[in-house]
Design a protein around this motif. Structure first.
Motif, mmCIF file in Angstrom:
data_model
loop_
_atom_site.group_PDB
_atom_site.id
_atom_site.type_symbol
_atom_site.label_atom_id
_atom_site.label_comp_id
_atom_site.label_asym_id
_atom_site.label_seq_id
_atom_site.Cartn_x
_atom_site.Cartn_y
_atom_site.Cartn_z
ATOM 1 N N ASP A 17 37.456 40.185 36.466
ATOM 2 C CA ASP A 17 38.653 39.634 36.332
ATOM 3 C C ASP A 17 39.622 40.605 36.105
ATOM 4 O O ASP A 17 40.934 40.370 35.651
ATOM 5 N N ARG A 63 45.197 37.620 29.812
ATOM 6 C CA ARG A 63 44.516 36.558 29.137
ATOM 7 C C ARG A 63 42.975 36.634 29.263
ATOM 8 O O ARG A 63 42.217 36.247 28.259
ATOM 9 N N ARG A 64 42.652 37.386 30.387
ATOM 10 C CA ARG A 64 41.038 37.502 30.312
ATOM 11 C C ARG A 64 40.403 38.268 29.390
ATOM 12 O O ARG A 64 39.244 38.650 29.309
ATOM 13 N N GLU A 104 47.959 46.228 37.105
ATOM 14 C CA GLU A 104 49.207 45.972 37.615
ATOM 15 C C GLU A 104 49.895 47.279 38.590
ATOM 16 O O GLU A 104 50.224 46.776 39.840
ATOM 17 N N SER A 152 46.693 43.151 35.053
ATOM 18 C CA SER A 152 47.805 41.992 35.755
ATOM 19 C C SER A 152 47.518 40.675 34.872
ATOM 20 O O SER A 152 48.258 39.658 34.500
ATOM 21 N N ASP A 153 46.079 40.425 34.329
ATOM 22 C CA ASP A 153 45.760 38.965 33.830
ATOM 23 C C ASP A 153 45.311 39.367 32.425
ATOM 24 O O ASP A 153 43.878 39.380 32.158
#
Ligand SMILES: CC(C)(COP(=O)(O)OP(=O)(O)OC[C@H]1O[C@@H](n2cnc3c(N)ncnc32)[C@H](O)[C@@H]1OP(=O)(O)O)[C@@H](O)C(=O)NCCC(=O)NCCS
Length: 403
Positions: free
Chosen positions: A139, A283-284, A143, A280-281
């Protein structure tokens, strides 16, 4: 019951109180290592009819504070046998510890708490927070990958033992919440006993260097797991210390570049984690935030004069110290980014705080305003705002050291 310090040959009996209190069996090799870092002249034991029933001790640290550093006593080894609970044994050990701290003229008392309900009554407040988090490697995408001027290399424990202390000490110079680590503490850490590994490998070390200068390190462990021929290895990033954001970013890129890895976890990270904005994510990145270092001012004028403040200001603070009333009272603080002076005063108070709240704000974290909303700080909105602006700092306090 008697209260005194112990001699080195009493360490086994001393440690047996922890074993029965914290529910573990200490191995001889572990206790030998503990004895090497234990400051025997700061040990405390409570003796009932010849038996040890309560224990305590302290480490003599230097604590980095905003704009400086102060001597600080780190309370440790607190345990009271289940047969002697709630009879004032801890309270008597705290009185002895505080007398020792005052005799040594240490302006700060520190601890890490097993439970967050125990130490507020003794005037300690939560001065740093920390986070542990976990992420599935699949995950995690970065970026940006701008590349770095330096390189990451894996080094053995001998090289790491030579390099890590200097990187840590350099980071400690300007990072509020860092505690000094002497030779004995580093030797203890590098002992890396099998029983400390929890099924993981021995410690591994990665260094980030530019032109031969180490600017960051990662200490980590790995665990090999396969299920139906699928690799599900884990990485535990135990300590990542970097002197520049580029070094920190390079070390995180290294962690996420390892093959065969399914999960990456950390133990103790700053709550403002650079990685969360590198990914980039974000929340993971699932995590948990808990209290870290607890601080108690033992000498308000000395402690408040020793740090720097974000903006210039003058404020009169009344400290309500229920456990050590003679340490409380009214103090005028005049300070700013270049220095500060604090002394007792009879002027009217702008702010009234309890000792634990002042401890929680000392390193720059937290908020007087939040405590005011909870009824634990009194003062006009202007006074609370001024105090919050003065006490805040541009670096979130964080303590990577356990004791
Ligand atoms: C925490 C511990 C040291 C307390 O020792 P103790 O001798 O029972 O403490 P005292 O009798 O001096 O208690 C002082 C006060 O703190 C309160 N208190 C102590 N431990 C508490 C706990 N774990 N939870 C809630 N309140 C607690 C007592 O009720 C008492 O309150 P009072 O003054 O209002 O009566 C003991 O319970 C213990 O050994 N716990 C397990 C090991 C541990 O957690 N050690 C701390 C490591 S940081």
């Amino acid at each position: 019951m008697d209260i005194r310090s112990i001699k080195p040959d009493e360490f086994r009996a001393f440690a047996s109180v922890w074993e029965r209190t914290f529910n573990f069996d200490g191995k001889d090799e572990e206790l030998e290592l503990e004895a090497k870092v234990h400051e025997f002249d700061r040990s405390i034991v409570v003796v009932d009819d010849g038996d040890f029933v309560g224990t305590g001790g302290a480490f003599s640290f230097d604590l980095t504070v905003p704009g400086g550093s102060v001597p600080a006593a780190g309370l440790t080894a607190i345990a009271v046998l289940p047969t002697h609970r709630r009879r004032g044994v801890l309270t008597s050990m705290m009185r002895r510890h505080f007398a020792d701290v005052q005799a040594r003229k240490e302006p700060l008392a520190l601890l890490r708490a097993s439970e967050s309900v125990i130490y507020g009554r003794f005037g300690y407040g939560i001065a740093t927070h920390e986070a542990s988090w976990e992420i599935a490697k699949r995950d995690a995408t970065f970026e940006l990958d701008p590349g770095t001027p330096g390189r990451v290399s894996l080094v053995g424990a001998d090289r790491a033992r030579r390099v890590l202390p200097d990187v840590y000490a350099e980071a400690a110079r300007t990072s509020p919440g860092f505690l000094s680590r002497g030779e004995a503490i580093w030797n203890h850490m590098f002992s890396d006993l099998e029983s400390w590994r929890g099924g993981f490998t021995a410690n591994r070390f990665a260094l980030y260097e530019e032109n031969g200068t180490a600017l960051g390190y990662l200490r980590y462990r790995a665990k090999e797991t396969w299920e139906h021929n699928i690799p599900k290895n884990e990485i535990l990033a135990s300590e990542l210390i970097a002197l520049t954001p580029v070094a920190e970013s390079a070390l995180w890129h290294f962690v996420f570049s390892m093959d065969l890895v399914e999960t990456i976890r950390t133990q103790n990270r700053p709550t403002q984690e650079l990685l969360s904005v590198l990914l980039s994510d974000s929340r993971r990145l699932s995590g948990r935030r808990v209290d870290g270092l607890w601080a108690r001012l033992m000498d308000v004028p000395a402690a408040l004069s020793a740090r720097r403040y974000r903006t210039e200001g003058r404020i009169v603070i009344e400290v309500d110290d229920r456990f050590l009333p003679e340490q409380g009272g009214r103090f005028v603080l005049e300070g700013g980014p270049d220095g500060a002076e604090c002394k007792r005063t009879t002027d009217d108070a702008d702010l009234v705080v309890d000792a634990a709240v002042l401890g929680s704000r000392y390193l720059g974290g937290g908020s007087f305003s939040l405590y005011q909303q909870a009824g634990r700080v009194l003062g006009s909105p202007e006074a609370v705002r001024l105090a919050d602006t003065m006490f805040s700092w541009h670096v979130e306090p964080w303590c990577p050291h356990y004791f």
